[in-house]
Design a protein around this motif. Structure first.
Motif, PDB file in Angstrom:
ATOM      1  N   ALA A 170      -7.820   1.421   1.313  1.00 60.30           N
ATOM      2  CA  ALA A 170      -7.595   2.035   0.006  1.00 60.30           C
ATOM      3  C   ALA A 170      -7.072   3.454   0.133  1.00 60.30           C
ATOM      4  O   ALA A 170      -6.540   4.003  -0.835  1.00 60.30           O
ATOM      5  CB  ALA A 170      -8.886   2.031  -0.805  1.00 60.30           C
ATOM      6  N   GLY A 171      -7.223   4.096   1.288  1.00 59.42           N
ATOM      7  CA  GLY A 171      -6.641   5.402   1.506  1.00 59.42           C
ATOM      8  C   GLY A 171      -7.397   6.551   0.864  1.00 59.42           C
ATOM      9  O   GLY A 171      -6.797   7.577   0.529  1.00 59.42           O
ATOM     10  N   ALA A 183       5.176  11.954   0.972  1.00 59.67           N
ATOM     11  CA  ALA A 183       4.254  11.652   2.062  1.00 59.67           C
ATOM     12  C   ALA A 183       3.176  10.642   1.691  1.00 59.67           C
ATOM     13  O   ALA A 183       2.405  10.218   2.560  1.00 59.67           O
ATOM     14  CB  ALA A 183       3.598  12.941   2.561  1.00 59.67           C
ATOM     15  N   GLY A 184       3.085  10.266   0.426  1.00 60.32           N
ATOM     16  CA  GLY A 184       2.139   9.221   0.033  1.00 60.32           C
ATOM     17  C   GLY A 184       0.859   9.730  -0.584  1.00 60.32           C
ATOM     18  O   GLY A 184      -0.009   8.926  -0.939  1.00 60.32           O
ATOM     19  N   LEU A 185       0.702  11.049  -0.747  1.00 64.87           N
ATOM     20  CA  LEU A 185      -0.550  11.573  -1.291  1.00 64.87           C
ATOM     21  C   LEU A 185      -0.575  11.499  -2.815  1.00 64.87           C
ATOM     22  O   LEU A 185       0.434  11.755  -3.486  1.00 64.87           O
ATOM     23  CB  LEU A 185      -0.776  13.019  -0.840  1.00 64.87           C
ATOM     24  N   VAL A 186      -1.729  11.144  -3.342  1.00 64.57           N
ATOM     25  CA  VAL A 186      -1.972  11.095  -4.788  1.00 64.57           C
ATOM     26  C   VAL A 186      -2.994  12.189  -5.093  1.00 64.57           C
ATOM     27  O   VAL A 186      -4.158  12.088  -4.707  1.00 64.57           O
ATOM     28  CB  VAL A 186      -2.499   9.713  -5.218  1.00 64.57           C
ATOM     29  N   HIS A 187      -2.550  13.229  -5.776  1.00 66.71           N
ATOM     30  CA  HIS A 187      -3.398  14.397  -5.998  1.00 66.71           C
ATOM     31  C   HIS A 187      -4.185  14.253  -7.305  1.00 66.71           C
ATOM     32  O   HIS A 187      -4.026  15.033  -8.249  1.00 66.71           O
ATOM     33  CB  HIS A 187      -2.559  15.666  -5.993  1.00 66.71           C
ATOM     34  N   LEU A 188      -5.029  13.247  -7.317  1.00 64.70           N
ATOM     35  CA  LEU A 188      -5.986  13.088  -8.405  1.00 64.70           C
ATOM     36  C   LEU A 188      -7.376  13.403  -7.857  1.00 64.70           C
ATOM     37  O   LEU A 188      -7.698  13.007  -6.733  1.00 64.70           O
ATOM     38  CB  LEU A 188      -5.956  11.660  -8.957  1.00 64.70           C
ATOM     39  N   ALA A 210      -1.381   6.712   0.071  1.00 61.68           N
ATOM     40  CA  ALA A 210      -0.818   5.394   0.401  1.00 61.68           C
ATOM     41  C   ALA A 210      -0.727   5.335   1.924  1.00 61.68           C
ATOM     42  O   ALA A 210       0.266   5.765   2.520  1.00 61.68           O
ATOM     43  CB  ALA A 210       0.542   5.222  -0.252  1.00 61.68           C
ATOM     44  N   ILE A 211      -1.780   4.801   2.538  1.00 61.80           N
ATOM     45  CA  ILE A 211      -1.949   4.966   3.977  1.00 61.80           C
ATOM     46  C   ILE A 211      -0.871   4.228   4.780  1.00 61.80           C
ATOM     47  O   ILE A 211      -0.384   4.728   5.800  1.00 61.80           O
ATOM     48  CB  ILE A 211      -3.371   4.542   4.405  1.00 61.80           C
ATOM     49  N   VAL A 216      -9.644   3.249  -6.812  1.00 64.79           N
ATOM     50  CA  VAL A 216      -8.674   4.224  -6.317  1.00 64.79           C
ATOM     51  C   VAL A 216      -7.348   4.035  -7.054  1.00 64.79           C
ATOM     52  O   VAL A 216      -6.651   3.041  -6.843  1.00 64.79           O
ATOM     53  CB  VAL A 216      -8.460   4.059  -4.793  1.00 64.79           C
ATOM     54  N   PRO A 217      -6.980   4.977  -7.927  1.00 67.63           N
ATOM     55  CA  PRO A 217      -5.700   4.868  -8.638  1.00 67.63           C
ATOM     56  C   PRO A 217      -4.537   5.246  -7.730  1.00 67.63           C
ATOM     57  O   PRO A 217      -4.572   6.276  -7.056  1.00 67.63           O
ATOM     58  CB  PRO A 217      -5.853   5.874  -9.786  1.00 67.63           C
ATOM     59  N   LYS A 218      -3.508   4.416  -7.704  1.00 68.95           N
ATOM     60  CA  LYS A 218      -2.369   4.644  -6.815  1.00 68.95           C
ATOM     61  C   LYS A 218      -1.153   5.136  -7.602  1.00 68.95           C
ATOM     62  O   LYS A 218      -1.105   5.073  -8.834  1.00 68.95           O
ATOM     63  CB  LYS A 218      -2.017   3.364  -6.064  1.00 68.95           C
ATOM     64  N   ALA A 219      -0.163   5.619  -6.892  1.00 65.54           N
ATOM     65  CA  ALA A 219       1.004   6.233  -7.518  1.00 65.54           C
ATOM     66  C   ALA A 219       1.808   5.238  -8.359  1.00 65.54           C
ATOM     67  O   ALA A 219       2.490   5.640  -9.310  1.00 65.54           O
ATOM     68  CB  ALA A 219       1.899   6.852  -6.446  1.00 65.54           C
TER      69      ALA A 219
END
Length: 418
Positions: A48-49, A92-97, A158-159, A259-262
């Motif tokens: 889930a990252g 880069a895949g990061l979700v800043h929540l 997003a691993i 886990v909310p994704k982009a």
């Protein structure tokens, strides 16, 4: 036969191996990155990252080595994200929540509030939210919520995407990606490791880094039966809703997480099952994940089921990863056994290994002694009759003089006596 020669060969192209290859190649090292299946083929494209080191921590021991490693991982992401996006020109895949740690009864609320003051000494931005403010911030949470710890710096990633980006950035910096390519055994020059033998050719290197995930026990002197690192199956569920989005990563203690994704989906996790290397989603696993949705965010019960899947977390026998050089096998480095926290600790582990190989001090003032690679015995995989026979079908001339299993065992005994 001419042998390929590098400064470092990294075995395993998951998040740890790709991060190791990236940092080494960026520093000018000649690097080969090998994987028997491909980049992010296993756990690094299944998790889930969550970037939540505090999810694994209570306040009972603020010097817990996993907590310290996770906090270093969070710091490392701050620099890594900007660095990767600048070099590769890609997200880069990061979700800043932010992350919420909710309580759904008075006992949970009391425990969270009791731990908060101690955890704030490590992360001062943490704070307690009363129930009304939690509901206002996250309307999808269960109305039974009694309060929550709010952690603005812990997001998710997003691993699989990040792993592939690290591999791409490694190649841009001069690394060579060899996949699919299996490493069958270590190459030796006396007592020193000098590379790896693959089914295609020998690859020589001054340093070998094992980042072999759930399959790492095969490289241990005690062999696979010892389960020094074993696979822990985790089933996950992805939901997709056209309604109100989830605004936070939700970590609900031992029950599970959301886990909310982009892309607007929500990952729901996860089971923890000893099922060997089986990755089949099951009805029981799905039932557990639906219970997480029902108890934590019942509004999401109307969401569509996008997909279900499972991955294999590489868990060490004592719960701690193996990070650093193997004293009895100079030239060999271990970066395995990160279990459930590979997303947060994988990139920083790669950075640590790269720094140490270059003779630099351990970054982030970390104490690596709890992660000593040989605390449960040495790592020294040699060619066996079985894997030699498999490889010989593809390259018979390479293995015509390969040692038998008995010869390999005798050599092991000789080295142990010396």
């Amino acid at each position: 036969m001419q042998r390929r020669t590098y400064d470092v060969v990294v075995v395993g192209a998951g998040i740890v191996g790709c991060a190791t290859a990236y940092h080494l190649a960026r520093a000018g090292q000649r690097v080969a990155l090998l994987d028997r299946s491909g980049v992010a083929a296993e756990a690094s494209d299944a998790g889930a990252g969550m970037l939540t080191p505090l999810a694994e921590a209570g306040a009972s021991d603020l010097n817990d080595p996993l907590l310290r490693l996770g906090l270093a991982g969070l710091r490392h992401y701050e620099a890594l994200e900007a660095q990767l996006e600048s070099e590769a020109g890609l997200w880069a895949g990061l979700v800043h929540l932010p992350t919420l740690y909710p309580a759904f009864d008075d006992g949970q609320a009391e425990a969270l509030r009791r731990d908060l003051a101690a955890l704030q000494t490590l992360r001062p931005e943490l704070r307690w939210l009363e129930a009304d403010e939690v509901r206002q911030r996250e309307p999808l949470l269960s109305p039974s919520v009694r309060g929550a710890v709010f952690s603005p710096a812990e997001g998710n990633v997003a691993i699989g995407h990040l792993t592939r980006l690290l591999a791409r950035a490694s190649v841009l910096n001069g690394a060579e990606l060899l996949a699919p390519r299996s490493a069958l055994s270590l190459l030796w020059d006396g007592a020193r490791v000098r590379g790896v033998l693959t089914e295609v050719e020998p690859i020589e290197a001054a340093h070998v880094v094992l980042a072999t995930g759930a399959w790492s026990s095969a490289w241990h002197a005690q062999g696979e039966c010892a389960a020094i690192v074993y696979p822990l199956k985790g089933q996950l569920l992805a939901l997709r809703t056209s309604g109100q989005p989830l605004r936070h990563t939700i970590y609900a203690g031992p029950l599970g997480y959301l886990v909310p994704k982009a892309d607007g989906s929500v990952f729901v996790g996860a089971t923890s099952e000893r099922r060997g290397f089986d990755k089949t989603p099951t009805a029981g696993g799905l039932a557990h994940l639906l219970t997480v949705v029902h108890r934590v965010a019942p509004a999401l019960e109307e969401a569509a089921v996008d997909r279900t899947w499972a991955g294999l977390r590489p868990v060490s026998a004592d719960g701690l990863p193996f990070i650093g050089p193997a004293p009895s096998s100079p030239g060999l480095w271990l970066a395995v056994g990160h279990g459930r926290i590979g997303a947060i600790t994988g990139p920083v582990t790669g950075f640590i290994i790269a720094e140490l190989i270059q003779g630099r001090p351990v970054p982030y003032d970390l104490d690596l002694r709890p992660f000593a690679p040989e605390r449960l015995g040495p790592w020294r995989r040699r060619l066996t009759a079985l894997n030699a026979a498999e490889a010989a079908q593809r390259q018979p001339e390479l293995f015509s003089q390969a040692p038998t299993q008995a010869e390999a065992a005798a050599e092991d005994q000789r080295r142990e006596r010396s």
